[in-house]
Design an enzyme around this catalytic site. Sequence first.
Site, PDB file in Angstrom:
ATOM      1  CD  GLU A 143      -2.747  -1.387   2.430  1.00 16.38           C
ATOM      2  OE1 GLU A 143      -2.744  -0.500   3.279  1.00 16.38           O
ATOM      3  OE2 GLU A 143      -3.403  -2.430   2.542  1.00 16.38           O
ATOM      4  CD  GLU A 149      -4.827  -7.851   1.932  1.00 15.30           C
ATOM      5  OE1 GLU A 149      -5.678  -7.091   2.428  1.00 15.30           O
ATOM      6  OE2 GLU A 149      -3.591  -7.641   2.030  1.00 15.30           O
TER       7      GLU A 149
HETATM    8  O1  9MR Z   1      -7.492  -8.049   8.594  1.00 18.19           O
HETATM    9  C1  9MR Z   1      -6.582  -7.194   9.259  1.00 18.19           C
HETATM   10  C2  9MR Z   1      -7.232  -6.680  10.534  1.00 18.19           C
HETATM   11  O2  9MR Z   1      -7.401  -7.731  11.461  1.00 18.19           O
HETATM   12  C3  9MR Z   1      -6.373  -5.582  11.140  1.00 18.19           C
HETATM   13  O3  9MR Z   1      -7.058  -5.012  12.234  1.00 18.19           O
HETATM   14  C4  9MR Z   1      -6.074  -4.523  10.090  1.00 18.19           C
HETATM   15  C5  9MR Z   1      -5.204  -3.416  10.616  1.00 18.19           C
HETATM   16  O4  9MR Z   1      -4.855  -2.517   9.615  1.00 18.19           O
HETATM   17  O5  9MR Z   1      -5.412  -5.124   8.992  1.00 18.19           O
HETATM   18  C6  9MR Z   1      -6.230  -6.039   8.338  1.00 18.19           C
HETATM   19  O6  9MR Z   1      -5.604  -6.543   7.162  1.00 18.19           O
HETATM   20  C7  9MR Z   1      -5.258  -5.574   6.184  1.00 18.19           C
HETATM   21  C8  9MR Z   1      -4.056  -6.108   5.439  1.00 18.19           C
HETATM   22  O7  9MR Z   1      -3.033  -6.416   6.334  1.00 18.19           O
HETATM   23  C9  9MR Z   1      -3.582  -5.126   4.385  1.00 18.19           C
HETATM   24  N1  9MR Z   1      -4.641  -4.761   3.483  1.00 18.19           N
HETATM   25  C10 9MR Z   1      -5.876  -4.314   4.115  1.00 18.19           C
HETATM   26  C11 9MR Z   1      -6.356  -5.363   5.131  1.00 18.19           C
HETATM   27  C12 9MR Z   1      -7.703  -4.958   5.695  1.00 18.19           C
HETATM   28  O8  9MR Z   1      -7.583  -3.790   6.432  1.00 18.19           O
END
Ligand code: 9MR
Length: 373
Positions: free
Chosen positions: A157, A262
């Site tokens: 990102e 994802e």
């Molecule tokens: O699914 C993840 C969630 O449990 C966390 O709280 C969050 C914190 O930013 O991150 C989520 O996963 C993210 C991933 O690592 C990167 N792309 C976006 C995902 C959804 O936010």
Amino acid sequence: MKLTKPLFILVTVLAISSCTKIYKKPETAVTIKEAYKENFYIGTALSQSQIEEKDPMVTALISKEFNSITPENIMKSMFTHPEQDRFDFKLSDKYVAFGEKHNMFIHGHTLIWHSQLAPWMAQIKDSTAMADMMTNHITTIVSKYKGRINSWDVVNEALNEDGTLRKSVFLNSYGKDFLTLAFKLAAKADPKTDLYYNDYNLCNAKKRKGAVDMIKNLQKNGAKIDGVGEQGHWNLTSPSLDEIEQTILDFSALGIKVAFTELDITVLPSPWDVVGADVNQKSEANEKMNPYPKVLPDSVQQQLAARYEAIFKLFLKHQDKISRVTLWGVNDGQSWLNDWPIRGRTNYPLLFDREFKPKEAYTSVLKLKEAKK
Ligand code: 9MR
């Protein structure tokens, strides 16, 4: 009774065909990873308790249905490198052991990301300190799992929606070449692991163009990049199939793999789309924003199934360009979308329901392959 020759042949043929019937795997025994094994990996994101195998039923489902894993949270820098001179590999060791035990394709998520960042990293101001941090961080982690982690999200990102580079501690202290540095360090630490750039909303034309330019720049600078990860946090109608297809075409034209990393499909209204949800009338707003607190109506369940089916159909069309499709979680209860962008809602974005039962969306994805046979 002595059998005449024609009768003997007839009895034998009947016996063989009835055996084939008996031994034919029932339809339900084909799992999603088996159905797609010739096409691409089918992955899921694991929570800490899933990595620690707290529930044997869930472990059995994961190993039966998926052949690739991503750690949902535990390999982000705040967990793996909490202090400048301290790494913590307790959970990531368990994660890699889980994947090896179940013979899976193991993905690493993520090395350089502005979010869930170790707080000490956020304090870095100058380029030398940033280069030192990145060298130590990437080299230590990637070499520790050399030959065991099959692919990495090296940078996650880094782009704004308009395709420019996001302001982050990495950009601010080191400049735009932090990307080249990160990919070169990762390749040096494990030359054979696949290196990915991962982001969301890459269907947005401006952001996609930014990603394409960024990848071309990495290639021009002699950095090894093997693929792009399109996260795939989508909804029932957007992005369109044409937009998704365009990302597959644009990225694969750069000579790299495309992974959907994802994937989840929200079925809930977005706070930015709902008109007339008066924030002062809280309960009314809540009902509008959380319309299915108990159960997903059949009509929406079917819409979700049709959306998943159409998306996987497109993936199959471009299977030669796609390395992996990973769902962002095992079941609906686990999904981050129950808490984002509004906390405490009940969402239904994945293939298994809260009781870990396969949903219609699961069946439609599976049936797509059955139909092809
Ligand atoms: O699914 C993840 C969630 O449990 C966390 O709280 C969050 C914190 O930013 O991150 C989520 O996963 C993210 C991933 O690592 C990167 N792309 C976006 C995902 C959804 O936010």
